[in-house]
Design a protein around this motif. Structure first.
Motif, PDB file in Angstrom:
ATOM      1  N   GLY A  96      -7.092  -5.710 -44.844  1.00  0.00           N
ATOM      2  CA  GLY A  96      -6.611  -7.036 -45.234  1.00  0.00           C
ATOM      3  C   GLY A  96      -6.223  -7.880 -44.036  1.00  0.00           C
ATOM      4  N   SER A  97      -5.610  -7.249 -43.043  1.00  0.00           N
ATOM      5  CA  SER A  97      -5.209  -7.979 -41.833  1.00  0.00           C
ATOM      6  C   SER A  97      -6.419  -8.500 -41.074  1.00  0.00           C
ATOM      7  CB  SER A  97      -4.385  -7.066 -40.926  1.00  0.00           C
ATOM      8  OG  SER A  97      -3.174  -6.685 -41.538  1.00  0.00           O
ATOM      9  N   ALA A  98      -7.507  -7.722 -41.060  1.00  0.00           N
ATOM     10  CA  ALA A  98      -8.724  -8.174 -40.383  1.00  0.00           C
ATOM     11  C   ALA A  98      -9.236  -9.471 -40.990  1.00  0.00           C
ATOM     12  CB  ALA A  98      -9.801  -7.086 -40.467  1.00  0.00           C
ATOM     13  N   VAL A  99      -9.177  -9.568 -42.315  1.00  0.00           N
ATOM     14  CA  VAL A  99      -9.651 -10.776 -42.994  1.00  0.00           C
ATOM     15  C   VAL A  99      -8.737 -11.955 -42.692  1.00  0.00           C
ATOM     16  CG1 VAL A  99     -10.089 -11.836 -45.240  1.00  0.00           C
ATOM     17  CG2 VAL A  99     -10.769  -9.457 -44.812  1.00  0.00           C
ATOM     18  N   VAL A 100      -7.434 -11.753 -42.827  1.00  0.00           N
ATOM     19  CA  VAL A 100      -6.481 -12.863 -42.677  1.00  0.00           C
ATOM     20  C   VAL A 100      -6.471 -13.382 -41.244  1.00  0.00           C
ATOM     21  CG1 VAL A 100      -4.043 -13.480 -42.767  1.00  0.00           C
ATOM     22  CG2 VAL A 100      -5.047 -12.092 -44.585  1.00  0.00           C
ATOM     23  N   VAL A 101      -6.387 -12.478 -40.265  1.00  0.00           N
ATOM     24  CA  VAL A 101      -6.364 -12.915 -38.867  1.00  0.00           C
ATOM     25  C   VAL A 101      -7.693 -13.558 -38.484  1.00  0.00           C
ATOM     26  CG1 VAL A 101      -6.124 -12.142 -36.471  1.00  0.00           C
ATOM     27  CG2 VAL A 101      -4.644 -11.186 -38.234  1.00  0.00           C
ATOM     28  N   GLY A 102      -8.779 -13.043 -39.035  1.00  0.00           N
ATOM     29  CA  GLY A 102     -10.082 -13.626 -38.740  1.00  0.00           C
ATOM     30  C   GLY A 102     -10.223 -15.057 -39.216  1.00  0.00           C
ATOM     31  N   LEU A 103      -9.457 -15.439 -40.243  1.00  0.00           N
ATOM     32  CA  LEU A 103      -9.513 -16.812 -40.740  1.00  0.00           C
ATOM     33  C   LEU A 103      -8.948 -17.821 -39.739  1.00  0.00           C
ATOM     34  CD1 LEU A 103      -8.493 -16.368 -44.493  1.00  0.00           C
ATOM     35  CD2 LEU A 103     -10.703 -17.150 -43.608  1.00  0.00           C
ATOM     36  N   ILE A 104      -8.065 -17.378 -38.842  1.00  0.00           N
ATOM     37  CA  ILE A 104      -7.435 -18.324 -37.907  1.00  0.00           C
ATOM     38  C   ILE A 104      -8.476 -18.943 -36.968  1.00  0.00           C
ATOM     39  CG2 ILE A 104      -5.761 -18.553 -36.019  1.00  0.00           C
ATOM     40  CD1 ILE A 104      -4.038 -16.456 -37.443  1.00  0.00           C
ATOM     41  N   PRO A 105      -9.239 -18.159 -36.218  1.00  0.00           N
ATOM     42  CA  PRO A 105     -10.258 -18.793 -35.372  1.00  0.00           C
ATOM     43  C   PRO A 105     -11.363 -19.468 -36.186  1.00  0.00           C
ATOM     44  CG  PRO A 105     -10.476 -16.411 -35.307  1.00  0.00           C
ATOM     45  CD  PRO A 105      -9.196 -16.700 -36.014  1.00  0.00           C
ATOM     46  N   LEU A 106     -11.657 -18.918 -37.359  1.00  0.00           N
ATOM     47  CA  LEU A 106     -12.703 -19.521 -38.187  1.00  0.00           C
ATOM     48  C   LEU A 106     -12.316 -20.932 -38.625  1.00  0.00           C
ATOM     49  CD1 LEU A 106     -15.430 -19.039 -39.614  1.00  0.00           C
ATOM     50  CD2 LEU A 106     -14.126 -18.202 -41.584  1.00  0.00           C
ATOM     51  N   LEU A 107     -11.097 -21.098 -39.113  1.00  0.00           N
ATOM     52  CA  LEU A 107     -10.638 -22.420 -39.544  1.00  0.00           C
ATOM     53  C   LEU A 107     -10.450 -23.360 -38.358  1.00  0.00           C
ATOM     54  CD1 LEU A 107      -8.044 -21.442 -42.318  1.00  0.00           C
ATOM     55  CD2 LEU A 107     -10.346 -22.365 -42.623  1.00  0.00           C
ATOM     56  N   TYR A 108     -10.037 -22.820 -37.220  1.00  0.00           N
ATOM     57  CA  TYR A 108      -9.882 -23.663 -36.039  1.00  0.00           C
ATOM     58  C   TYR A 108     -11.227 -24.231 -35.598  1.00  0.00           C
ATOM     59  CZ  TYR A 108      -8.794 -25.110 -31.280  1.00  0.00           C
ATOM     60  OH  TYR A 108      -8.650 -25.838 -30.124  1.00  0.00           O
TER      61      TYR A 108
END
Length: 419
Positions: free
Chosen positions: A77-89
């Motif tokens: 779950g952490s991999a998905v959530v943290v991965g969203l940060i650079p993706l949204l940026y």
């Protein structure tokens, strides 16, 4: 069977390296984009508050479905959530409130995930046939080594490609760590065996299970004292690492120097942990605790505050790091020796929640002190507070009980609590 122990250590190394990178990358990103130490402190607040709450309430879940499953699920779950940060940026959608929400969700997943990994230690020790202090020493060595590598990588990555790209590695590390943990510990629960027959009936209601863990922790003054002490030192350490050091770096050094300093402290701490892993079961715990905290604590604050030459700062960080490596193996062994298996997940979660309970305020503390009084005063104040908190056990006779080894600790368990 030592493969589960080594696999668990490898998974911890991978995920901790990534987490250490994001610990410097996130506040640095906020400082670069806003110039506000207070907003950088908000990152820590929004991560640590749900982290602590999930530690408190996640304990019964760990005991119900098993620490291995919880650890793997939380890392994925952490991999998905943290991965969203650079993706949204990259998509231009990472506004500050969204960043805070993602950081909060990441913290909520890290809480039970970290507690579950710690709760696996008795199973790993039993399967590998090693002393508890050997396992806690190896874990501390891995933790410090990962911090060293992550800190050095963070400084280099921020300097070379920017803070946001560094967060991608954190997301990938969670996914890889979950994979390693899943593949190397698949047979771990089989080595544990059934629960002892003298404890056939356990509370099945969630609230009753949570209360059982709390009652045990409250009955053990040593464990409760450790939790409160670590809570205060973690508060100060977070103010130091998330605000005071980044601000000092912006004013006097740069991200590369900050990364190297963190790496120096962590690297020498890993060396100390390696020695503790080899010799920990022969060391006297009480004097070792006092001396090591004295060396690892206040000096690193003062050399920064009073503008010591950079080479002196590195020497102090190296000596302090070496001393700090002996502390966690001692504290970890004490906890696992005193907590019976059937409440381990709950009690460890509560201890961890106590230890992390004030950390949400660490960033705000550091940011507020710097904004109100300046960096030098903030560093001196935090250093003195650290000294007082860590040296309090010198005048509290309860702490002398940490010298007792497993057979002595077992004789002091509350009625019905032994395993």
């Amino acid at each position: 069977m030592k493969l589960p122990l080594y696999g668990w250590l490898a998974a911890e190394t991978i995920s901790l390296v990534g987490t250490r990178i994001s610990m410097l990358a996130l506040p640095w990103f906020v400082l670069e984009t806003t110039g506000s130490p207070a907003k950088a402190g908000l990152i820590a607040l929004f991560e640590m508050t749900p982290l602590v709450l999930s530690k408190i309430f996640g304990g019964p879940i760990i005991d119900r479905i098993g620490p291995r499953r919880v650890a793997i699920a939380c890392d994925l779950g952490s991999a998905v959530v943290v991965g969203l940060i650079p993706l949204l940026y990259a998509a231009g959608l990472l506004h500050f409130p969204i960043l805070l929400a993602l950081v909060a969700l990441a913290g909520a997943l890290r809480g039970p995930g970290d507690a579950a990994k710690s709760a696996m230690i008795p199973q790993l020790v039993e399967a590998a046939g090693v002393p508890t202090e050997r396992a806690t020493g190896l874990h501390s060595f891995v933790e410090r080594t990962a911090s060293m590598l992550g800190a050095a990588a963070a400084g280099l990555l921020i300097g070379l490609v920017g803070a946001t790209d560094a967060i991608v590695i954190d997301a990938a590390s969670f996914a890889l760590g979950a994979l390693v943990l899943a593949t190397t510990t698949a047979g771990l629960t089989l080595a544990r065996g059934p629960e002892p027959a003298e404890h056939p009936a356990r509370p099945t209601r969630y609230r009753a299970q949570l209360a059982e863990g709390w009652h045990f922790l409250r009955s053990d003054r040593v464990l409760l004292g450790i939790a409160f002490m670590v809570a205060l030192t973690n508060l100060i350490d977070l103010a130091w690492s998330s605000v005071l050091m980044p601000v000092w770096g912006q004013q006097h050094a740069g991200p590369e120097t900050i990364g190297l300093l963190f790496a120096t402290f962590s690297g020498f701490s890993a060396a100390g942990s390696a020695v503790a892993a080899a010799l920990g079961n022969r060391m006297r715990r009480y004097p070792t605790y006092l001396v090591c905290f004295l060396i690892a604590g206040i000096p690193r604050f003062l050399v920064i505050a009073f503008g010591a030459p950079l080479w002196v700062v590195f020497v102090v960080f190296a000596i302090g790091g070496t001393s700090s490596g002996f502390i966690n193996p001692i504290l970890g062994a004490i906890q696992f020796e005193r907590i019976p298996a059937h409440v381990l997940g709950r009690v460890m979660s509560l201890i961890s929640a106590f230890a992390w309970g004030l950390m949400p305020l660490g960033g705000l503390l550091g940011g507020s002190l710097v904004s109100a009084f300046g960096l030098t005063t903030a560093l001196v104040a935090c250093g003195i507070a650290y000294f007082v908190v860590t040296m309090f056990p010198a005048i509290d006779p309860t702490w002398k009980q940490i010298e007792r080894r497993p057979e002595e600790a077992a004789s002091r368990l509350p009625a019905g609590a032994g395993s």
